[in-house]
Design an enzyme around this catalytic site. Sequence first.
Site, PDB file in Angstrom:
ATOM      1  N   THR A 220     -58.311   8.708 149.389  1.00 37.41           N
ATOM      2  CA  THR A 220     -57.084   9.068 148.708  1.00 37.41           C
ATOM      3  C   THR A 220     -55.871   8.747 149.580  1.00 37.41           C
ATOM      4  O   THR A 220     -55.948   8.833 150.794  1.00 37.41           O
ATOM      5  CB  THR A 220     -57.104  10.583 148.410  1.00 37.41           C
ATOM      6  OG1 THR A 220     -58.210  10.862 147.554  1.00 37.41           O
ATOM      7  CG2 THR A 220     -55.824  11.044 147.752  1.00 37.41           C
ATOM      8  N   ARG A 248     -65.350  12.242 135.413  1.00 37.27           N
ATOM      9  CA  ARG A 248     -65.025  13.164 136.512  1.00 37.27           C
ATOM     10  C   ARG A 248     -63.592  12.983 136.985  1.00 37.27           C
ATOM     11  O   ARG A 248     -63.093  11.875 137.136  1.00 37.27           O
ATOM     12  CB  ARG A 248     -65.997  12.922 137.672  1.00 37.27           C
ATOM     13  CG  ARG A 248     -65.769  13.823 138.892  1.00 37.27           C
ATOM     14  CD  ARG A 248     -64.901  13.168 139.949  1.00 37.27           C
ATOM     15  NE  ARG A 248     -64.813  13.989 141.162  1.00 37.27           N
ATOM     16  CZ  ARG A 248     -64.013  13.709 142.190  1.00 37.27           C
ATOM     17  NH1 ARG A 248     -63.246  12.643 142.174  1.00 37.27           N
ATOM     18  NH2 ARG A 248     -63.988  14.509 143.254  1.00 37.27           N
ATOM     19  N   VAL A 249     -62.907  14.086 137.234  1.00 33.20           N
ATOM     20  CA  VAL A 249     -61.561  14.100 137.799  1.00 33.20           C
ATOM     21  C   VAL A 249     -61.568  15.042 138.994  1.00 33.20           C
ATOM     22  O   VAL A 249     -62.099  16.157 138.909  1.00 33.20           O
ATOM     23  CB  VAL A 249     -60.510  14.563 136.767  1.00 33.20           C
ATOM     24  CG1 VAL A 249     -59.131  14.663 137.419  1.00 33.20           C
ATOM     25  CG2 VAL A 249     -60.468  13.598 135.583  1.00 33.20           C
ATOM     26  N   GLY A 250     -61.009  14.611 140.108  1.00 33.64           N
ATOM     27  CA  GLY A 250     -60.968  15.435 141.301  1.00 33.64           C
ATOM     28  C   GLY A 250     -59.685  16.231 141.428  1.00 33.64           C
ATOM     29  O   GLY A 250     -58.989  16.504 140.444  1.00 33.64           O
ATOM     30  N   ASP A 251     -59.343  16.565 142.656  1.00 37.69           N
ATOM     31  CA  ASP A 251     -58.220  17.468 142.896  1.00 37.69           C
ATOM     32  C   ASP A 251     -56.860  16.799 142.830  1.00 37.69           C
ATOM     33  O   ASP A 251     -55.849  17.472 142.615  1.00 37.69           O
ATOM     34  CB  ASP A 251     -58.377  18.133 144.263  1.00 37.69           C
ATOM     35  CG  ASP A 251     -58.313  17.126 145.402  1.00 37.69           C
ATOM     36  OD1 ASP A 251     -59.090  16.143 145.377  1.00 37.69           O
ATOM     37  OD2 ASP A 251     -57.491  17.294 146.325  1.00 37.69           O
ATOM     38  N   THR A 272     -56.538  15.255 150.793  1.00 37.51           N
ATOM     39  CA  THR A 272     -57.577  14.240 150.649  1.00 37.51           C
ATOM     40  C   THR A 272     -58.903  14.843 151.081  1.00 37.51           C
ATOM     41  O   THR A 272     -58.974  15.517 152.104  1.00 37.51           O
ATOM     42  CB  THR A 272     -57.269  12.989 151.499  1.00 37.51           C
ATOM     43  OG1 THR A 272     -58.404  12.122 151.485  1.00 37.51           O
ATOM     44  CG2 THR A 272     -56.937  13.340 152.942  1.00 37.51           C
ATOM     45  N   GLY A 273     -59.940  14.621 150.295  1.00 35.47           N
ATOM     46  CA  GLY A 273     -61.227  15.172 150.683  1.00 35.47           C
ATOM     47  C   GLY A 273     -62.157  15.341 149.508  1.00 35.47           C
ATOM     48  O   GLY A 273     -62.038  14.648 148.495  1.00 35.47           O
ATOM     49  N   GLY A 275     -62.974  16.656 146.415  1.00 38.65           N
ATOM     50  CA  GLY A 275     -62.062  17.223 145.438  1.00 38.65           C
ATOM     51  C   GLY A 275     -62.510  18.500 144.787  1.00 38.65           C
ATOM     52  O   GLY A 275     -61.691  19.403 144.533  1.00 38.65           O
TER      53      GLY A 275
END
Length: 358
Positions: A220, A248-251, A272-273, A275
Amino acid sequence: MTLTRLIPLAAALALIAAPAAAQETAQEPARWSFAIHGGAGVIERDSLTPEQDAAYRAALHKALEAGSAVLAAGGASLDAVQAAIQIMEDDPLFNAGRGAVFTAAGRNELDSAIMNGADRTAGAVAGLTTTRHPIAAARAVMEQSPHVMLIGEGADAFAASVGLEQVDPAFFFTERRWQGLERTLRGQNQPVPERPAGAPGPQAANDLPAPPLNERKFGTVGAVALDSQGRLAAGTSTGGMTAKRWGRVGDVPVIGAGTYASNADGCAVSATGSGEYFIRATVARDICHRTAAGADVQTAADAEIADVGSIQGDGGVIVMGLEGEPAFAMNTSGMYRGAVSSSEPARVAIYGDEALQP
């Protein structure tokens, strides 16, 4: 907004991720300040060649130059954040825009968010496939729609309707990321999809110097800024995780998880990481809650990353405070990062035990 033209640095800042006490000096507060990241993860000295190390440092400096050019000219923090992130979205070294990882179906699905700390307006997009600069789409959602988050085909259609550049999905393709998808799917005993239409052949690799095949960073990209008017802003952009499925959607586009900015709370955050863990911990908003309660930005960042680690999450954050003090925190072996301000020169770092340096 069009991509900001790069001009030579006018001034710059970099502060290392050190304890708050070490940052308490007699130095005057920065008139403007800017920090970026390009992903955190397992990034160790013996995993990058000198050429790869140099390529990442040059890319970080280029993004810092874009953001600082805006701020040095008296521009807005939002413009600086967008300018720098657009540079990284176009750079195949990073997992955002061109160079994003692939889903299990062989697509690039892009997420982004931006937030204005002055009034806490925000915009986010998820699952873009044709908009060249997701960060520009997120800002358009914030400024040209009544919404905060748009997803999928609707988000691309909105971006096109407000004049943002659209590209063939093959624009985002890089051979390095495709090979990463193939390895991941084979390791999971899953079928490998056909190469995307319009993608170059395997012999026409279009990458800059690529990290080794076992690199496991969360690529990210993000930026946080304080402008000369005292306005904070944060932005983040990503291609997500390799071989993701089911939309899928992350943070990153979740306001308060991967991205948040609030002048009232005294901080701007880009994360970043992993999510899923950052969503569960509401990382970005929680850091600002800590600064609002009186913690300095480094203490708040360190405490929050420790909390993420306690639930088995890993990654990092960059944080900007109202006095222009940036903070970096991670529980990984590395994070591509850099900072610059009106009172200090631009510096960057890659490894977790490394201080920012020119």
